[in-house]
Design a protein around this motif. Structure first.
Motif, PDB file in Angstrom:
ATOM      1  N   GLY A   1       0.839  -1.199   0.000  1.00 43.96           N
ATOM      2  CA  GLY A   1       0.000   0.000   0.000  1.00 43.96           C
ATOM      3  C   GLY A   1       0.874   1.250   0.000  1.00 43.96           C
ATOM      4  O   GLY A   1       1.949   1.275   0.612  1.00 43.96           O
ATOM      5  N   ALA A   2       0.420   2.290  -0.677  1.00 44.28           N
ATOM      6  CA  ALA A   2       1.159   3.553  -0.706  1.00 44.28           C
ATOM      7  C   ALA A   2       1.194   4.141   0.699  1.00 44.28           C
ATOM      8  O   ALA A   2       0.210   4.068   1.438  1.00 44.28           O
ATOM      9  CB  ALA A   2       0.503   4.526  -1.675  1.00 44.28           C
ATOM     10  N   GLY A   3       2.331   4.726   1.056  1.00 45.38           N
ATOM     11  CA  GLY A   3       2.472   5.272   2.398  1.00 45.38           C
ATOM     12  C   GLY A   3       2.952   6.705   2.391  1.00 45.38           C
ATOM     13  O   GLY A   3       3.791   7.084   1.584  1.00 45.38           O
ATOM     14  N   ASP A   4       2.390   7.500   3.302  1.00 46.40           N
ATOM     15  CA  ASP A   4       2.847   8.884   3.483  1.00 46.40           C
ATOM     16  C   ASP A   4       3.035   9.200   4.954  1.00 46.40           C
ATOM     17  O   ASP A   4       3.119  10.344   5.353  1.00 46.40           O
ATOM     18  CB  ASP A   4       1.856   9.868   2.862  1.00 46.40           C
ATOM     19  N   CYS A   5       3.122   8.140   5.763  1.00 49.66           N
ATOM     20  CA  CYS A   5       3.126   8.338   7.202  1.00 49.66           C
ATOM     21  C   CYS A   5       3.903   7.221   7.896  1.00 49.66           C
ATOM     22  O   CYS A   5       3.829   6.064   7.498  1.00 49.66           O
ATOM     23  CB  CYS A   5       1.668   8.308   7.669  1.00 49.66           C
ATOM     24  N   ALA A   6       4.651   7.612   8.921  1.00 45.25           N
ATOM     25  CA  ALA A   6       5.288   6.644   9.805  1.00 45.25           C
ATOM     26  C   ALA A   6       4.558   6.717  11.144  1.00 45.25           C
ATOM     27  O   ALA A   6       3.953   7.738  11.470  1.00 45.25           O
ATOM     28  CB  ALA A   6       6.764   6.978   9.996  1.00 45.25           C
ATOM     29  N   TYR A   7       4.608   5.658  11.898  1.00 41.58           N
ATOM     30  CA  TYR A   7       3.943   5.614  13.199  1.00 41.58           C
ATOM     31  C   TYR A   7       4.970   5.270  14.274  1.00 41.58           C
ATOM     32  O   TYR A   7       5.619   4.228  14.205  1.00 41.58           O
ATOM     33  CB  TYR A   7       2.836   4.561  13.217  1.00 41.58           C
ATOM     34  N   LEU A   8       5.087   6.135  15.245  1.00 39.09           N
ATOM     35  CA  LEU A   8       5.907   5.862  16.411  1.00 39.09           C
ATOM     36  C   LEU A   8       4.985   5.257  17.461  1.00 39.09           C
ATOM     37  O   LEU A   8       4.043   5.909  17.919  1.00 39.09           O
ATOM     38  CB  LEU A   8       6.544   7.147  16.950  1.00 39.09           C
TER      39      LEU A   8
ATOM     40  N   LEU B   1       2.077   7.910  17.441  1.00 45.16           N
ATOM     41  CA  LEU B   1       2.237   9.256  16.900  1.00 45.16           C
ATOM     42  C   LEU B   1       2.398   9.103  15.397  1.00 45.16           C
ATOM     43  O   LEU B   1       3.351   8.468  14.928  1.00 45.16           O
ATOM     44  CB  LEU B   1       3.475   9.930  17.505  1.00 45.16           C
ATOM     45  N   ALA B   2       1.440   9.651  14.645  1.00 42.24           N
ATOM     46  CA  ALA B   2       1.503   9.607  13.183  1.00 42.24           C
ATOM     47  C   ALA B   2       2.391  10.749  12.707  1.00 42.24           C
ATOM     48  O   ALA B   2       2.113  11.919  13.000  1.00 42.24           O
ATOM     49  CB  ALA B   2       0.095   9.725  12.600  1.00 42.24           C
ATOM     50  N   LEU B   3       3.441  10.401  12.001  1.00 41.51           N
ATOM     51  CA  LEU B   3       4.373  11.389  11.461  1.00 41.51           C
ATOM     52  C   LEU B   3       4.179  11.447   9.945  1.00 41.51           C
ATOM     53  O   LEU B   3       4.764  10.659   9.197  1.00 41.51           O
ATOM     54  CB  LEU B   3       5.820  11.026  11.818  1.00 41.51           C
ATOM     55  N   ARG B   4       3.326  12.358   9.500  1.00 36.67           N
ATOM     56  CA  ARG B   4       3.016  12.512   8.068  1.00 36.67           C
ATOM     57  C   ARG B   4       4.143  13.233   7.349  1.00 36.67           C
ATOM     58  O   ARG B   4       4.742  14.170   7.868  1.00 36.67           O
ATOM     59  CB  ARG B   4       1.732  13.286   7.867  1.00 36.67           C
TER      60      ARG B   4
END
Length: 187
Positions: A46-53, A104-107
């Motif tokens: 899936g395309a991603g634009d976000c990392a999750y801490l 924490l979503a890091l867009r």
């Protein structure tokens, strides 16, 4: 609470060398999100634009080559989808909440704005990635050398193999002085 989250960021290799203010700016750009057990943080391909801490709770990975159905639980301090916060990417794994997760979503768009305000953050992240790539390249070279050593240390053929390779066969041999090479299964 902000201090403990700063420490979670500080412990991650991608954020190594950033100061307290810079880490706080990254945290403030993030958005707290929650996942219930079974909900997906990322979907493989899936395309991603976000990392999750992961701040609390735990997640499991699926789809990693050589891994069983799912990984062991991964808890607080894990960064899921790291590259998606920096560049356009496709998630390589499916990551699922194994219990209630606070993250924490890091867009990418928000992190880009933080780096535009403080370009030294972008430089440090780039340096950290470069160091990790160099380390990975060295590990690959070391592994290649190990394989070469293993191949060169292969045992020499035993007497049975030599005898089988040098036996003569009238209809397969044009010069009886030259040994005939036989391949697996030939008689």
């Amino acid at each position: 609470m902000l201090d403990s989250n700063v420490e979670l960021l500080r412990a991650l290799p991608i954020f190594k060398g950033l100061g307290e203010k810079q880490l706080t700016a990254i945290l403030e750009a993030g958005k707290k999100v929650y996942f219930e057990p079974g909900q997906l943080l990322t979907r493989k391909d899936g395309a991603g634009d976000c990392a999750y801490l992961v701040l609390s709770g735990s997640v499991r990975c699926a789809g990693f080559p050589g891994m069983g159905i799912q990984s062991e639980p991964i808890g607080a301090g894990a960064l899921v989808g790291e590259m998606a916060m920096l560049v356009e990417t496709v998630y390589p794994l499916t990551v699922e909440a194994s219990e209630r997760v606070r993250a924490l979503a890091l867009r990418r768009s928000r992190l880009t704005r933080v780096m535009q305000r403080d370009p030294s953050i972008a430089r440090q992240l780039a340096d950290n990635l470069l160091l990790r790539l160099r380390s990975f390249a060295k590990d690959l070279r070391d592994f290649e050398l190990l394989l070469e050593k293993k191949d060169s240390a292969a045992p020499l053929p035993g007497p049975e193999t030599v005898e089988a390779e040098t036996q003569t066969d009238a209809f397969t041999k044009s010069d009886p002085r030259q040994p005939t090479r036989r391949f697996g299964g030939e008689k």
